[in-house]
Design a protein around this motif. Structure first.
Motif, PDB file in Angstrom:
ATOM      1  N   LEU A  95       0.730  -1.367   0.361  1.00  0.00           N
ATOM      2  CA  LEU A  95       0.082   0.161   0.399  1.00  0.00           C
ATOM      3  C   LEU A  95       0.187   1.123  -0.265  1.00  0.00           C
ATOM      4  O   LEU A  95       0.065   2.452  -0.653  1.00  0.00           O
ATOM      5  CB  LEU A  95      -0.989   0.354   1.331  1.00  0.00           C
ATOM      6  CG  LEU A  95      -1.808  -0.519   0.833  1.00  0.00           C
ATOM      7  CD1 LEU A  95      -2.950  -0.659   2.364  1.00  0.00           C
ATOM      8  CD2 LEU A  95      -3.126  -0.865  -0.579  1.00  0.00           C
ATOM      9  N   TYR A 101      -2.346   6.829   2.987  1.00  0.00           N
ATOM     10  CA  TYR A 101      -4.387   5.630   2.745  1.00  0.00           C
ATOM     11  C   TYR A 101      -4.517   5.721   4.483  1.00  0.00           C
ATOM     12  O   TYR A 101      -3.560   6.246   5.314  1.00  0.00           O
ATOM     13  CB  TYR A 101      -3.918   4.754   2.403  1.00  0.00           C
ATOM     14  CG  TYR A 101      -2.922   3.717   3.004  1.00  0.00           C
ATOM     15  CD1 TYR A 101      -3.701   3.069   4.293  1.00  0.00           C
ATOM     16  CD2 TYR A 101      -1.225   3.615   2.822  1.00  0.00           C
ATOM     17  CE1 TYR A 101      -2.898   2.410   5.230  1.00  0.00           C
ATOM     18  CE2 TYR A 101      -1.215   3.237   3.607  1.00  0.00           C
ATOM     19  CZ  TYR A 101      -1.307   2.369   4.399  1.00  0.00           C
ATOM     20  OH  TYR A 101      -0.458   1.482   5.904  1.00  0.00           O
ATOM     21  N   PHE A 105     -10.139   4.904   4.467  1.00  0.00           N
ATOM     22  CA  PHE A 105     -10.281   4.123   2.453  1.00  0.00           C
ATOM     23  C   PHE A 105     -10.381   2.718   3.266  1.00  0.00           C
ATOM     24  O   PHE A 105     -11.222   2.299   2.375  1.00  0.00           O
ATOM     25  CB  PHE A 105      -9.792   4.839   2.150  1.00  0.00           C
ATOM     26  CG  PHE A 105      -8.851   4.748   0.972  1.00  0.00           C
ATOM     27  CD1 PHE A 105      -9.934   5.049   0.095  1.00  0.00           C
ATOM     28  CD2 PHE A 105      -8.107   4.060   0.718  1.00  0.00           C
ATOM     29  CE1 PHE A 105      -9.357   4.596  -1.442  1.00  0.00           C
ATOM     30  CE2 PHE A 105      -7.728   3.916  -1.163  1.00  0.00           C
ATOM     31  CZ  PHE A 105      -8.661   3.529  -1.582  1.00  0.00           C
ATOM     32  N   LEU A 106      -9.054   2.509   3.635  1.00  0.00           N
ATOM     33  CA  LEU A 106      -9.464   0.634   4.338  1.00  0.00           C
ATOM     34  C   LEU A 106     -10.446  -0.118   4.360  1.00  0.00           C
ATOM     35  O   LEU A 106     -10.674  -0.652   3.523  1.00  0.00           O
ATOM     36  CB  LEU A 106      -8.150   1.120   4.305  1.00  0.00           C
ATOM     37  CG  LEU A 106      -6.368   1.160   4.657  1.00  0.00           C
ATOM     38  CD1 LEU A 106      -5.470   0.617   5.231  1.00  0.00           C
ATOM     39  CD2 LEU A 106      -6.091   1.080   2.589  1.00  0.00           C
ATOM     40  N   ALA A 134      -6.850  -0.843  -3.729  1.00  0.00           N
ATOM     41  CA  ALA A 134      -6.282   0.527  -2.100  1.00  0.00           C
ATOM     42  C   ALA A 134      -5.947   1.186  -3.522  1.00  0.00           C
ATOM     43  O   ALA A 134      -4.764   2.452  -3.172  1.00  0.00           O
ATOM     44  CB  ALA A 134      -6.370   0.135  -1.169  1.00  0.00           C
ATOM     45  N   ARG A 135      -3.950   0.257  -3.760  1.00  0.00           N
ATOM     46  CA  ARG A 135      -3.013   0.573  -4.162  1.00  0.00           C
ATOM     47  C   ARG A 135      -3.054   2.186  -5.566  1.00  0.00           C
ATOM     48  O   ARG A 135      -2.265   2.988  -6.237  1.00  0.00           O
ATOM     49  CB  ARG A 135      -2.082  -0.421  -4.922  1.00  0.00           C
ATOM     50  CG  ARG A 135      -0.346   0.218  -4.835  1.00  0.00           C
ATOM     51  CD  ARG A 135       0.113  -1.273  -5.655  1.00  0.00           C
ATOM     52  NE  ARG A 135      -0.265  -1.862  -6.649  1.00  0.00           N
ATOM     53  CZ  ARG A 135       0.068  -2.996  -6.813  1.00  0.00           C
ATOM     54  NH1 ARG A 135       1.385  -3.579  -6.163  1.00  0.00           N
ATOM     55  NH2 ARG A 135      -0.168  -3.738  -7.767  1.00  0.00           N
ATOM     56  N   ALA A 138      -5.003   6.046  -5.840  1.00  0.00           N
ATOM     57  CA  ALA A 138      -3.962   7.020  -5.364  1.00  0.00           C
ATOM     58  C   ALA A 138      -4.624   8.633  -5.488  1.00  0.00           C
ATOM     59  O   ALA A 138      -5.528   8.401  -6.148  1.00  0.00           O
ATOM     60  CB  ALA A 138      -2.676   7.294  -5.791  1.00  0.00           C
TER      61      ALA A 138
END
Length: 203
Positions: A95, A101, A105-106, A134-135, A138
């Motif tokens: 991540l 992050y 968000f996660l 998730a990555r 951005a």
């Protein structure tokens, strides 16, 4: 707007995969790209994301030729997350590739804090795909190319991941190109659907 302008690609002089494709995606739009396996959808996705150069044509993002230097505003997620993640990194390191992050968000993506210190081999395909998503999302990301992103996952996990994506579309006005051979999925989540073979002049 993400725009493919007159895109052509050949593996050899006698093997034209597709020719003169035109496609555009507006911010906040979810566009489906339908086609059977082997017709060139994944190659087209790599061109849009800047991983391959077309024989002819260009890709533009908000009026500027793509790819540019710096963070890529167009992110590609494929169907095999295990191939896209360094097997020797803990998931927290994966991540951190995309910058900062938040826990909120996660949580939206269904990522548990307990997974952060695990290695890819200790997670399921659905869990890994959540990390890939998730990555990819951005701060600089404006467009997401989802190439058979949930094909290998069970129906419940598919639904959970797409629910997360559609929430991000609404909140951040992401443009999404959903590439799939599954019409029921495209009908459920897309604002419009294009037939790749028609775009490529094969029908």
């Amino acid at each position: 707007m993400l725009k493919a302008n007159n895109i052509s690609f050949s593996y050899s002089p006698n093997q034209c995969l597709f020719d003169a494709i035109e496609l555009s995606i507006q911010p906040g739009e979810v566009v489906g790209l339908y086609g059977q396996s082997g017709v060139g959808k994944s190659t087209f996705a790599k061109i849009i994301a800047g991983y391959l150069k077309p024989d002819k044509g260009s890709i533009s993002v908000d009026g500027k030729l793509h790819p540019q230097k710096g963070r890529n505003p167009v992110q590609l997620i494929g169907q095999h997350p295990e191939k896209a993640i360094n097997p020797y990194w803990q998931m927290k390191q994966v991540l951190e590739e995309s910058g900062e992050y938040s826990d909120a968000f996660l949580e939206k993506l269904g990522i548990s804090k307990e997974w952060m210190h695990r290695f890819p081999s200790q997670l399921s395909g659905g869990e890994l795909q959540r990390f890939c998503l998730a990555r990819a999302i951005a701060p600089e990301t404006k467009y997401l190319i989802a190439d058979e992103m949930t094909t290998m996952l069970d129906a419940i996990t598919q639904a959970q991941i797409w629910q997360s994506v559609l929430q991000l579309v609404e909140q951040r006005q992401l443009g999404v190109l959903v590439i799939s051979h599954e019409l029921p999925l495209l009908n459920q989540i897309c604002t419009r659907i294009l037939n790749f073979e028609q775009l490529a002049g094969k029908v």
